[in-house]
Design an enzyme around this catalytic site. Structure first.
Site, PDB file in Angstrom:
ATOM      1  N   TYR A  33      30.890  17.448 -61.830  1.00  0.00           N
ATOM      2  CA  TYR A  33      29.894  18.513 -61.863  1.00  0.00           C
ATOM      3  C   TYR A  33      30.549  19.876 -61.732  1.00  0.00           C
ATOM      4  O   TYR A  33      31.734  19.976 -61.403  1.00  0.00           O
ATOM      5  CB  TYR A  33      28.831  18.304 -60.776  1.00  0.00           C
ATOM      6  CG  TYR A  33      29.272  18.636 -59.356  1.00  0.00           C
ATOM      7  CD1 TYR A  33      30.197  17.850 -58.682  1.00  0.00           C
ATOM      8  CD2 TYR A  33      28.761  19.749 -58.691  1.00  0.00           C
ATOM      9  CE1 TYR A  33      30.583  18.158 -57.386  1.00  0.00           C
ATOM     10  CE2 TYR A  33      29.143  20.057 -57.384  1.00  0.00           C
ATOM     11  CZ  TYR A  33      30.048  19.255 -56.740  1.00  0.00           C
ATOM     12  OH  TYR A  33      30.438  19.557 -55.462  1.00  0.00           O
ATOM     13  N   LYS A 149      36.463  17.400 -59.453  1.00  0.00           N
ATOM     14  CA  LYS A 149      35.152  17.746 -58.870  1.00  0.00           C
ATOM     15  C   LYS A 149      34.129  16.660 -59.197  1.00  0.00           C
ATOM     16  O   LYS A 149      33.325  16.784 -60.115  1.00  0.00           O
ATOM     17  CB  LYS A 149      34.697  19.117 -59.399  1.00  0.00           C
ATOM     18  CG  LYS A 149      33.578  19.740 -58.580  1.00  0.00           C
ATOM     19  CD  LYS A 149      33.434  21.204 -58.919  1.00  0.00           C
ATOM     20  CE  LYS A 149      32.174  21.821 -58.361  1.00  0.00           C
ATOM     21  NZ  LYS A 149      32.090  21.817 -56.905  1.00  0.00           N
ATOM     22  N   GLU A 181      39.903  21.550 -46.283  1.00  0.00           N
ATOM     23  CA  GLU A 181      38.925  22.525 -46.790  1.00  0.00           C
ATOM     24  C   GLU A 181      37.603  22.290 -46.084  1.00  0.00           C
ATOM     25  O   GLU A 181      37.461  21.367 -45.278  1.00  0.00           O
ATOM     26  CB  GLU A 181      38.769  22.391 -48.311  1.00  0.00           C
ATOM     27  CG  GLU A 181      38.395  21.003 -48.765  1.00  0.00           C
ATOM     28  CD  GLU A 181      38.493  20.787 -50.276  1.00  0.00           C
ATOM     29  OE1 GLU A 181      38.386  21.756 -51.057  1.00  0.00           O
ATOM     30  OE2 GLU A 181      38.658  19.625 -50.669  1.00  0.00           O
ATOM     31  N   LEU A 205      40.034  20.844 -53.597  1.00  0.00           N
ATOM     32  CA  LEU A 205      39.523  21.304 -54.884  1.00  0.00           C
ATOM     33  C   LEU A 205      40.086  22.700 -55.140  1.00  0.00           C
ATOM     34  O   LEU A 205      40.118  23.546 -54.239  1.00  0.00           O
ATOM     35  CB  LEU A 205      37.990  21.364 -54.849  1.00  0.00           C
ATOM     36  CG  LEU A 205      37.366  21.708 -56.199  1.00  0.00           C
ATOM     37  CD1 LEU A 205      37.496  20.527 -57.163  1.00  0.00           C
ATOM     38  CD2 LEU A 205      35.902  22.071 -56.043  1.00  0.00           C
TER      39      LEU A 205
HETATM   40  N1  PMP Z   1      36.085  22.669 -52.025  1.00  0.00           N
HETATM   41  C1  PMP Z   1      35.075  21.789 -52.143  1.00  0.00           C
HETATM   42  C2  PMP Z   1      35.219  20.434 -51.540  1.00  0.00           C
HETATM   43  C3  PMP Z   1      33.898  22.146 -52.832  1.00  0.00           C
HETATM   44  O1  PMP Z   1      32.890  21.263 -52.971  1.00  0.00           O
HETATM   45  C4  PMP Z   1      33.793  23.455 -53.367  1.00  0.00           C
HETATM   46  C5  PMP Z   1      32.544  23.901 -54.065  1.00  0.00           C
HETATM   47  N2  PMP Z   1      32.165  23.073 -55.078  1.00  0.00           N
HETATM   48  C6  PMP Z   1      34.882  24.338 -53.220  1.00  0.00           C
HETATM   49  C7  PMP Z   1      36.005  23.905 -52.539  1.00  0.00           C
HETATM   50  C8  PMP Z   1      34.826  25.731 -53.777  1.00  0.00           C
HETATM   51  O2  PMP Z   1      34.966  25.731 -55.169  1.00  0.00           O
HETATM   52  P1  PMP Z   1      34.316  26.876 -56.074  1.00  0.00           P
HETATM   53  O3  PMP Z   1      34.837  28.177 -55.560  1.00  0.00           O
HETATM   54  O4  PMP Z   1      34.790  26.586 -57.429  1.00  0.00           O
HETATM   55  O5  PMP Z   1      32.827  26.753 -55.894  1.00  0.00           O
END
Ligand code: PMP
Length: 285
Positions: A33, A149, A181, A205
């Site tokens: 996603y 993701k 994270e 991620l």
């Molecule tokens: N880490 C994780 C585990 C996440 O789910 C997200 C958000 N989807 C992020 C980091 C941040 O990613 P982004 O800045 O692309 O939303």
């Protein structure tokens, strides 16, 4: 009011949108996603989300069910049809619905991937937060490919519930003594004027907001160090914050009940939020 959503080639009222019970996203969390924010009716950081989506699909050998141009057009059409000014567009691609449940991947020529997209309106999304959030720490027990993701979000959901039960807004996950994270965001601390965040690897991620924020920080002559840090080091930092597409830059004011700095949103975090919003609005499409 009912939203108009997109499912496999059709724009439909949300109550009429259907996915098969054999869809592998439903049965096996076999899907990926993206969430792209919308500000002033424009898509924020779209290019980054597009590139990460292609990478997630390719890492899982999953077929892209539409062209890049079509996917951008569906984003724009959904924003238009649903009058989204501030909010986001959620996109999910799964390995489709084979004739029966089976662990083996179906032949992509027989079973096309499913594409579902919908909007979420969130008026006030870009307002400056008057308070920072509290986080707790929890062990990171997720799988080893957190760089993809996927829709396997059970543990992150459990983490948010553990945080809620402890009177906090989120949880920072810890592995081998270092923060990986947040449950749905990347984690940072600030020491002196230096911004510290874990380096990219399969353990986290690669946040699209992270990439933009680090780029803006460097352009603003702020020092950035990409390395892991412990909860103890974070509790002792001057500031802490998280980034994600839906929260932009959000200050963290307490970790496991230890106050960070003076307990108020930090100066560096608020400045980065301001720069991020300013630049994203300019570059929105
Ligand atoms: N880490 C994780 C585990 C996440 O789910 C997200 C958000 N989807 C992020 C980091 C941040 O990613 P982004 O800045 O692309 O939303």
């Amino acid at each position: 009011m009912s939203r108009t959503v997109y499912v496999n080639g059709e724009y439909l009222p949300e109550e009429d949108a259907k996915i098969s019970i054999f869809d592998r996203g439903f049965l096996m969390a076999d899907g990926v996603y993206e969430v792209t924010s919308v500000l002033e009716g424009k898509l924020v950081d779209y290019e980054g989300h597009k590139v990460r989506l292609a990478r997630s699909l390719s890492e899982l050998d999953m077929a892209m069910p539409a062209t890049e141009d079509e996917i951008l057009e569906i984003h724009r059409e959904l924003v238009r049809l649903n009058d989204v000014v501030e909010g986001g567009v959620y996109l999910q691609i799964t390995r489709g619905a084979p004739a029966d449940r089976d662990f083996a991947f179906p032949d992509p020529d027989v079973t096309p991937s499913s594409l579902v997209m919908f909007t979420q309106s969130k008026p006030g999304l870009a307002a400056t937060p008057s308070e920072g959030i509290k986080v707790i720490s929890i062990p990171d027990v997720r799988w080893g490919r957190r760089d993809i993701k996927t829709v396997q979000l059970l543990y992150p959901s459990m983490g948010k519930m553990m945080a809620k039960a402890a009177g906090a807004a989120d949880a920072w996950m810890v592995e081998d003594g270092l923060v990986t994270e947040g449950t749905s965001n990347n984690a940072y601390i600030v020491k002196g004027r230096k911004i510290i965040t874990r380096e990219l690897s399969n353990d986290i991620l690669s946040g699209i907001t992270r990439a933009a924020v680090l780029r803006f920080a460097k352009e603003a002559q702020m020092e950035v160090e990409e390395r892991g840090f412990s909860i103890e080091e974070a509790q002792d930092a001057d500031e802490a914050f998280v980034t994600s597409a839906t929260t932009f830059v959000l200050p963290v004011v307490s970790i496991d009940d230890a106050q960070i700095g003076d307990g108020k949103p930090g100066e560096v975090a608020l400045r980065l939020r301001e720069i991020y919003l300013e630049e994203s609005l300019k570059a929105g499409i």
